[in-house]
Enzyme design. Structure first.
Site, PDB file in Angstrom:
ATOM      1  N   GLY A   1       7.361 -11.198   8.806  1.00  0.00           N
ATOM      2  CA  GLY A   1       5.950 -11.298   9.213  1.00  0.00           C
ATOM      3  C   GLY A   1       5.527 -10.269  10.239  1.00  0.00           C
ATOM      4  O   GLY A   1       4.439 -10.365  10.792  1.00  0.00           O
TER       5      GLY A   1
ATOM      6  N   PRO B   1      12.425  -6.500  12.735  1.00  0.00           N
ATOM      7  CA  PRO B   1      13.140  -7.397  11.813  1.00  0.00           C
ATOM      8  C   PRO B   1      12.470  -7.383  10.431  1.00  0.00           C
ATOM      9  O   PRO B   1      11.232  -7.366  10.365  1.00  0.00           O
ATOM     10  CB  PRO B   1      12.998  -8.783  12.457  1.00  0.00           C
TER      11      PRO B   1
ATOM     12  N   GLY C   1       5.507  -6.916   9.545  1.00  0.00           N
ATOM     13  CA  GLY C   1       5.004  -5.710   8.879  1.00  0.00           C
ATOM     14  C   GLY C   1       6.043  -4.614   8.739  1.00  0.00           C
ATOM     15  O   GLY C   1       5.694  -3.429   8.653  1.00  0.00           O
TER      16      GLY C   1
ATOM     17  N   ASP D   1      -2.032  -5.635   6.773  1.00  0.00           N
ATOM     18  CA  ASP D   1      -0.822  -5.078   7.396  1.00  0.00           C
ATOM     19  C   ASP D   1      -0.901  -3.562   7.503  1.00  0.00           C
ATOM     20  O   ASP D   1      -0.723  -2.978   8.578  1.00  0.00           O
ATOM     21  CB  ASP D   1       0.428  -5.416   6.562  1.00  0.00           C
TER      22      ASP D   1
ATOM     23  N   ALA E   1       5.402  -0.577   8.068  1.00  0.00           N
ATOM     24  CA  ALA E   1       5.705   0.344   9.172  1.00  0.00           C
ATOM     25  C   ALA E   1       6.703   1.418   8.727  1.00  0.00           C
ATOM     26  O   ALA E   1       6.549   2.607   9.039  1.00  0.00           O
ATOM     27  CB  ALA E   1       6.257  -0.434  10.364  1.00  0.00           C
TER      28      ALA E   1
HETATM   29  O1  PMV Z   1       4.129 -11.653   6.122  1.00  0.00           O
HETATM   30  P1  PMV Z   1       3.244 -10.561   6.581  1.00  0.00           P
HETATM   31  O2  PMV Z   1       3.251 -10.335   8.014  1.00  0.00           O
HETATM   32  O3  PMV Z   1       3.369  -9.312   5.817  1.00  0.00           O
HETATM   33  O4  PMV Z   1       1.733 -11.074   6.420  1.00  0.00           O
HETATM   34  C1  PMV Z   1       1.112 -11.308   5.242  1.00  0.00           C
HETATM   35  C2  PMV Z   1      -0.276 -11.790   5.521  1.00  0.00           C
HETATM   36  C3  PMV Z   1      -0.852 -12.607   4.390  1.00  0.00           C
HETATM   37  O5  PMV Z   1      -2.183 -12.953   4.796  1.00  0.00           O
HETATM   38  C4  PMV Z   1      -0.059 -13.898   4.191  1.00  0.00           C
HETATM   39  C5  PMV Z   1      -0.887 -11.850   3.076  1.00  0.00           C
HETATM   40  C6  PMV Z   1      -1.860 -10.701   3.049  1.00  0.00           C
HETATM   41  O6  PMV Z   1      -1.726  -9.881   2.140  1.00  0.00           O
HETATM   42  O7  PMV Z   1      -2.778 -10.635   3.882  1.00  0.00           O
END
Ligand code: PMV
Length: 306
Positions: A98, A94, A100, A145, A104
């Protein structure tokens, strides 16, 4: 035909605080993947993804698209001309939730392009490229990520430091619950930055405490103390609520999972929507999954951390 892929990821502990130098823990979600296939054509390098079909002009500036940037950076790093192939992207992950998806997709694309020019990309070089692309998605990404996705293994991560593999003392199972509400990580990170700058005295101790939770979680994961991992997830979620990055939908899924017997649950990633994770056992898995769906999860994925 060439095919390459890359996994989704879930942040177990430490999102947001990781941007400020605290440690974080993330795992690949290998069953959910992005794929890229490369097939020869007679019109030069093209990238096709869903409705998108773009030619890639490697000399073009400024960069208008993350996928085109990925291709350009790969070709520049390898110092080779663009091959005449169409790279088609397909992803089960999705988007903006959150998991990644952006990193990916870029990783799968970069791998397929390397293979199309007869090279095998090393993890370190590839990780640097995907980090550059992540800046388009996130503004000031910590790099967690791209790292967990490119290396496809659980990591203990501190911004700017060499990655440390994470030792897992006992396997455990996570359910990932998708609120179905996409949310911008860039906006969530910027809003935490605003809070941090205007209210350092309140925010710094929250970030420090998230760092302590991550250290304790690392020990609990190493020793296989699964109930302790759950307790730490609950604490991490509360601290993220203080950072204002949860949402009513995320809180509803976290509460539902815990009421149905999960050992702990928390939002995962940028927050304000997107996904949460719940720690379950073989006994509680199906009831927690049902509770997540009843509380509004549009997808529930199961993943083993091993
Ligand atoms: O939303 P995601 O899964 O891409 O996670 C981002 C993680 C954060 O800590 C909020 C931002 C980062 O760059 O680490």
């Amino acid at each position: 035909m060439i095919e390459a892929s890359a996994p989704a990821k879930a942040i177990l502990f430490g999102e947001h605080a990781v941007v400020y130098g605290q440690p974080a823990i993330a795992v690949p979600v290998s069953d959910l993947r992005a794929f890229a296939t490369a097939e020869p054509n007679d019109s030069g390098l093209r990238i096709a993804a869903g409705d998108l079909d773009i030619p890639v002009n490697i000399d073009a500036e400024p960069v208008e698209h993350a996928l085109a940037l990925t291709a350009r950076l790969v070709l520049k790093a390898l110092d080779v001309p663009a091959p005449a192939v169409t790279i088609t992207i397909r992803s089960d992950i999705p988007i903006a939730s959150g998991l990644g998806s952006g990193a990916a997709v870029s990783t799968a694309l970069a791998r397929a392009l390397c293979m199309a020019v007869g090279r095998t990309p090393g993890h370190e070089a590839l990780n640097k490229i995907i980090y550059e692309v992540e800046k388009i998605h996130h503004g000031t990404p910590s790099g967690i990520d791209n790292t967990v996705i490119v290396y496809e293994r659980p990591v203990y991560f501190v911004r700017g430091q060499a990655i440390e593999p994470l030792t897992i003392g006992a396997h455990f199972t996570l359910l990932i619950g998708d609120t179905g509400k996409s949310a911008s990580t860039r906006a969530a990170v910027a809003s935490v930055r605003g809070l941090y700058e205007s209210n350092l005295i309140v925010i710094q101790p929250i970030l420090d405490e998230i760092g302590s939770v991550v250290e304790e979680a690392r020990s609990a994961i190493k020793s296989g103390d699964v109930p302790a991992i759950g307790t730490l997830m609950k604490r991490n979620h509360e601290l993220l609520q203080w950072l204002t990055v949860s949402s009513p939908e995320l809180d509803a899924l976290v509460t539902a999972a815990e009421s149905a017997g999960a050992l702990g649950a928390k939002l995962s990633g940028g927050g304000r929507g997107g996904n949460m994770i719940a720690l379950v056992t073989d006994e509680t898995c199906s009831q927690v999954e049902a509770a997540l769906r009843a509380a509004g999860a549009v997808h529930v994925f199961r993943t083993e951390v091993r």
